[in-house]
Scaffold this active site. Sequence first.
Site: not given
Length: 813
Positions: A585, A640, A672, A759
């Site tokens: 990520e 994101n 995301e 997470e």
Amino acid sequence: MLKVLDCILTQHDYSLVALSASICILGCFAATTAIAQDEASTLRTEATANRLLSGWMFVSATVFGCGVWSLHFVAMLAFHPALNIAYDLHATYASIVVSVIGTLLAFVLRHRLPSTSSAAILAGTILGLSIAGMHYLGVGAMQASSLVSFDPTYVALSILLSIGFSTIALMRARTLASMVRRFEVTTWLALAICGLHFTGMTAVTVTPMQPLEGAALLLGSTHLGLAVGSVSLLVICAGLVALMLQHHLSQRSLNEMNRMRLLSDLAYEVLLIHRDGRVLEVNSAGTRLFGMPVEQIIGRPVLELFAKSDAPALTRRAASRPEDLHPEEFEARTAAGVLVPVELSCRTIEFGGKPATAVALRDLSALRRDEARIRHLALHDALTDLPNRYLMEQRIAHALDASAMNGDGIAVIYLDLDRFKPINDLYGHAAGDTLLVQVAKRLLSELRPTDTLARIGGDEFVVLLTPVAKPAYVAEIATRLVESLARPFRLEPNVVKIGVSAGIALHPDDGSTVESLLRAADTALYRVKDEGRGGLRFFEPSMNAHLHARRQLEQELSGAIARDELRLYYQPLVNANTGEIESFEALIRWQHPMRGLVSPAEFIPLAEQTNLIASIGQWVIETACAEAASWPKPWRVSVNVSPSQFRQSDVPAIAAAALARNALAPNRLVVEITESVFIQDATNAVDVLSRLREQGIRLALDDFGCGYSSLSYLQRFKFDKLKIDQSFVRRLGQNTDALTIIGAIVNLGHNLGLQVTVEGVETAAQLAILRELGCDQVQGYLFAKPAPIILASDLEQARLRAMFHDPVKRAYA
């Protein structure tokens, strides 16, 4: 005694009688034509109450007077009694003077007196008496070897006939436009002359006496009568021809004037001609402007057509030289008394053979309305018709001036609508405009007439309260404003709810100028927004430091990309069964040269509020794709995307360009999002996500379980992955509800065919529980902290696999 009546029948030269009759008819017709020409000339050139006698009046009087005298003289010479007859020259000359002067006096009265029966009778009486005076003075001039006597009855009758026919002629001569009417008036005048002559001659009795001698006598004879009659006839015919020619020329001039008038009527401007301050002509535009017919304008003093206050300026223009005259603005007065702004231009022309002034008036009413509308638009909002920022600043300045004199308090309230942008995007700009109009009406209903409400931006309003006595009153008004906008609004067929945040500044405590008051209210508003919106705050001095720091950070953030200050840190996502790294990520950081490493929690909200998120989000996608393309293994990279980025930029196009530019397979990019994307605009979110899926990009729903309607979004769109928020992981082992919720989410995701990622994993105990619950991926500090480079060496991967070497054991009862 010898009766004249018998002599007329037996002792007249009928050729001279015929000549006298011709003279009478031609003289009367010539006089009638001259009168008609006089009328036309007067109407065209002298339409004033005090006009002078025109030349045509003298012509008509002279022609008629000479015609009467010629008829009488020739008719008298046509008489052949058995006597020697002669005429006194002085009396003869006097008779023609009486005829012309009397006729002129009658015509003058006819022109100057109103067109009434009484005036016609008076003028007709004078004309009849002038004919009778000429006749009997001419008879009195006759000298013969005889005694002349008169019968009073016939004398009186002859005078009455002359007056009667003359009156009828002048009454019928009020209008002589047609030829039939001219012949009729000619007949009446001929009857007035002939009736008097022959009736008067019947009254005459001649008694023979001794012949008379004298040097002052003119011996009468047929030849002399014929010569005088012929000359008289030629004079009358020449006068008649001259009259007809002049009439033709005048008619042509009239036609040209009518054409000119027609052209002027086609003009948009008002055109009028005046002489000595009185109107002679005006076109149709003038009648429309002044609201009165032509007859009421012609002859009127020019000053009466304008405002009284304009009289000095108009008088000044009349005395100025032509080269000094320039267009000026005046106010024309209509028949209803309404003042109309006009632009006046003038010049000297020749009209009717005399100098006159032509005036052009341009109606400025429409221009003034347009200027007023432009001024209104320049000072008001076009949608709500509220004052705009410029007018509000003027109102605040005036209130400050008044406060300096009377000490009244002033309050400025800065309002910013909450949740307006999503409604505008969801229902369209037309619905947003309707909502703003309804907002303005509600706010106005809570204010006093002395207060001012202005719209200064898209969804920003400012309220000026004046005068105000206490802050408590300002707080009450602000509370009412906030509560009024909290009620639902109807946007057919929908019902929507918004809110408003309010920042308040007071004079003189918070500012003494327009700029300082607005800045203080704006600062208080920012504090309300930072605290969650939907409330109100008074300005406090400490807010300045906070706002200054915020704006400084905003200014620095705007150049962070150009200065290469943004960084991407990567955190691995590990397979919950094998410990293998499956993806990373990408997490953004800001390496500030003075502040150090700035957390995204500090600058991402600021970027969203200042519209910087679009450029930052594009940089993140581009950079993440570029670095993922250089990795040794085809790991996926997750980025994101914030709700604001969804609204402000074309995420599918940006992602497609980044993938193509870096030759990265679309399935290696994971986008995301949080459920906030759906809350703000679900329809647009589904459309964008569908375009991303069509490109082969994987999609994940982040922070699942934190919202109030997450399950409904799973129905609206098919994701690839669910990410369980770390807030549930922290409570594992402490709260059985957290265990139950995570287990339910994992089962839900698997039943929907979705991969489940957890997470925030930080302990081995948490990992054991999550593995037993069947999670697919885990992420957290237990495995690795975010780092500027990927931690994927063989040693690091071996360490991770070792953490998952033991089989899954039941970690909870």
